[in-house]
Write a protein that holds these residues in place. Sequence first.
Motif, PDB file in Angstrom:
ATOM      1  N   LEU A  20       1.618   7.389  -3.327  1.00  0.00           N
ATOM      2  CA  LEU A  20       1.740   8.621  -4.104  1.00  0.00           C
ATOM      3  C   LEU A  20       0.696   8.679  -5.221  1.00  0.00           C
ATOM      4  N   ALA A  21       0.517   7.590  -5.936  1.00  0.00           N
ATOM      5  CA  ALA A  21      -0.498   7.551  -6.997  1.00  0.00           C
ATOM      6  C   ALA A  21      -1.897   7.733  -6.410  1.00  0.00           C
ATOM      7  N   MET A  22      -2.141   7.108  -5.271  1.00  0.00           N
ATOM      8  CA  MET A  22      -3.439   7.249  -4.605  1.00  0.00           C
ATOM      9  C   MET A  22      -3.667   8.710  -4.198  1.00  0.00           C
ATOM     10  N   TYR A  23      -2.629   9.324  -3.648  1.00  0.00           N
ATOM     11  CA  TYR A  23      -2.752  10.717  -3.218  1.00  0.00           C
ATOM     12  C   TYR A  23      -3.020  11.639  -4.402  1.00  0.00           C
ATOM     13  N   ARG A  24      -2.297  11.443  -5.484  1.00  0.00           N
ATOM     14  CA  ARG A  24      -2.487  12.292  -6.671  1.00  0.00           C
ATOM     15  C   ARG A  24      -3.914  12.181  -7.193  1.00  0.00           C
ATOM     16  N   ILE A  25      -4.438  10.978  -7.211  1.00  0.00           N
ATOM     17  CA  ILE A  25      -5.811  10.789  -7.669  1.00  0.00           C
ATOM     18  C   ILE A  25      -6.780  11.492  -6.721  1.00  0.00           C
ATOM     19  N   ALA A  26      -6.597  11.270  -5.420  1.00  0.00           N
ATOM     20  CA  ALA A  26      -7.485  11.896  -4.437  1.00  0.00           C
ATOM     21  C   ALA A  26      -7.404  13.417  -4.526  1.00  0.00           C
ATOM     22  N   LYS A  27      -6.207  13.945  -4.655  1.00  0.00           N
ATOM     23  CA  LYS A  27      -6.037  15.399  -4.723  1.00  0.00           C
ATOM     24  C   LYS A  27      -6.663  15.962  -5.990  1.00  0.00           C
TER      25      LYS A  27
ATOM     26  N   ALA B 141      -9.665   4.414   1.810  1.00  0.00           N
ATOM     27  CA  ALA B 141      -9.222   3.530   0.729  1.00  0.00           C
ATOM     28  C   ALA B 141      -8.154   2.554   1.227  1.00  0.00           C
ATOM     29  N   MET B 142      -7.229   3.037   2.037  1.00  0.00           N
ATOM     30  CA  MET B 142      -6.185   2.168   2.590  1.00  0.00           C
ATOM     31  C   MET B 142      -6.787   1.082   3.476  1.00  0.00           C
ATOM     32  N   ILE B 143      -7.732   1.450   4.291  1.00  0.00           N
ATOM     33  CA  ILE B 143      -8.370   0.481   5.187  1.00  0.00           C
ATOM     34  C   ILE B 143      -9.106  -0.577   4.371  1.00  0.00           C
ATOM     35  N   ARG B 144      -9.882  -0.129   3.392  1.00  0.00           N
ATOM     36  CA  ARG B 144     -10.628  -1.083   2.558  1.00  0.00           C
ATOM     37  C   ARG B 144      -9.684  -2.012   1.792  1.00  0.00           C
ATOM     38  N   ALA B 145      -8.624  -1.432   1.231  1.00  0.00           N
ATOM     39  CA  ALA B 145      -7.664  -2.241   0.480  1.00  0.00           C
ATOM     40  C   ALA B 145      -6.950  -3.224   1.397  1.00  0.00           C
ATOM     41  N   TYR B 146      -6.520  -2.766   2.544  1.00  0.00           N
ATOM     42  CA  TYR B 146      -5.809  -3.629   3.489  1.00  0.00           C
ATOM     43  C   TYR B 146      -6.691  -4.810   3.913  1.00  0.00           C
TER      44      TYR B 146
ATOM     45  N   LEU C  33       0.826  -1.206   0.000  1.00  0.00           N
ATOM     46  CA  LEU C  33       0.000   0.000   0.000  1.00  0.00           C
ATOM     47  C   LEU C  33       0.864   1.260   0.000  1.00  0.00           C
ATOM     48  N   ARG C  34       1.953   1.233   0.737  1.00  0.00           N
ATOM     49  CA  ARG C  34       2.854   2.401   0.747  1.00  0.00           C
ATOM     50  C   ARG C  34       3.448   2.652  -0.634  1.00  0.00           C
TER      51      ARG C  34
ATOM     52  N   ARG D 257      -8.660   1.762  -8.092  1.00  0.00           N
ATOM     53  CA  ARG D 257     -10.114   1.768  -8.280  1.00  0.00           C
ATOM     54  C   ARG D 257     -10.821   2.025  -6.948  1.00  0.00           C
ATOM     55  N   ILE D 258     -10.327   1.415  -5.884  1.00  0.00           N
ATOM     56  CA  ILE D 258     -10.879   1.665  -4.549  1.00  0.00           C
ATOM     57  C   ILE D 258     -10.735   3.149  -4.203  1.00  0.00           C
ATOM     58  N   THR D 259      -9.581   3.711  -4.521  1.00  0.00           N
ATOM     59  CA  THR D 259      -9.328   5.130  -4.243  1.00  0.00           C
ATOM     60  C   THR D 259     -10.308   6.014  -5.005  1.00  0.00           C
ATOM     61  N   ILE D 260     -10.494   5.725  -6.283  1.00  0.00           N
ATOM     62  CA  ILE D 260     -11.440   6.507  -7.089  1.00  0.00           C
ATOM     63  C   ILE D 260     -12.852   6.388  -6.527  1.00  0.00           C
ATOM     64  N   ASN D 261     -13.252   5.185  -6.192  1.00  0.00           N
ATOM     65  CA  ASN D 261     -14.597   4.986  -5.637  1.00  0.00           C
ATOM     66  C   ASN D 261     -14.791   5.769  -4.341  1.00  0.00           C
ATOM     67  N   GLU D 262     -13.781   5.749  -3.498  1.00  0.00           N
ATOM     68  CA  GLU D 262     -13.881   6.478  -2.230  1.00  0.00           C
ATOM     69  C   GLU D 262     -13.916   7.981  -2.471  1.00  0.00           C
TER      70      GLU D 262
END
Length: 163
Positions: free
Chosen positions: A18-25, A41-46, A13-14, A64-69
């Motif tokens: 960065l990619a997750m953050y860029r998408i969220a931002k 998103a991290m909790i759901r993925a984990y 996950l770490r 995809r989880i990040t986008i959905n969240e």
Amino acid sequence: MKKMTADEKIDRLRSYELAMYRIAKSILMQEEDCKDALQEAMIRAYCNMDKVKDISYLKTWVLRITINECNRLYKKRDQYGKIMLLEERGVVHKNLEEHWDLHKVISQLEKKYREPLVLYYFGDCSHEEIVQILKLPLGTVKSRLYYAKNKLKERLGEEYDAR
């Protein structure tokens, strides 16, 4: 996929953070909303990582989880009349006014054009990864990216640099 230890899950996950953050931002713009979306998103993925059958799809699954969240939070926020603004990347601008124009143009794109654009520029996803995330044919992804880039260029003029 073999069952991962807790440390292996966290390391994976770490590596996507960065990619997750860029998408969220790029979707949510506001730092507090980004933090909330990333945490969820991290909790759901984990918690569900062991359900992924092929490790080669793990990154696209996490994004995809990040986008959905982000979409969930955006819809919640939008109910209160807030406007979606996207973080600038790949665009040359001379002043803050042009920066706001970029946000306005991107936020006005239909979701079907906005999502591939966000994944490509903010999520650093390849065309193939976008295909996996959005579950669309490659030709559709390419045409939607082409359309979105042209709309940006058309509305922003020569200041737009479509890398």
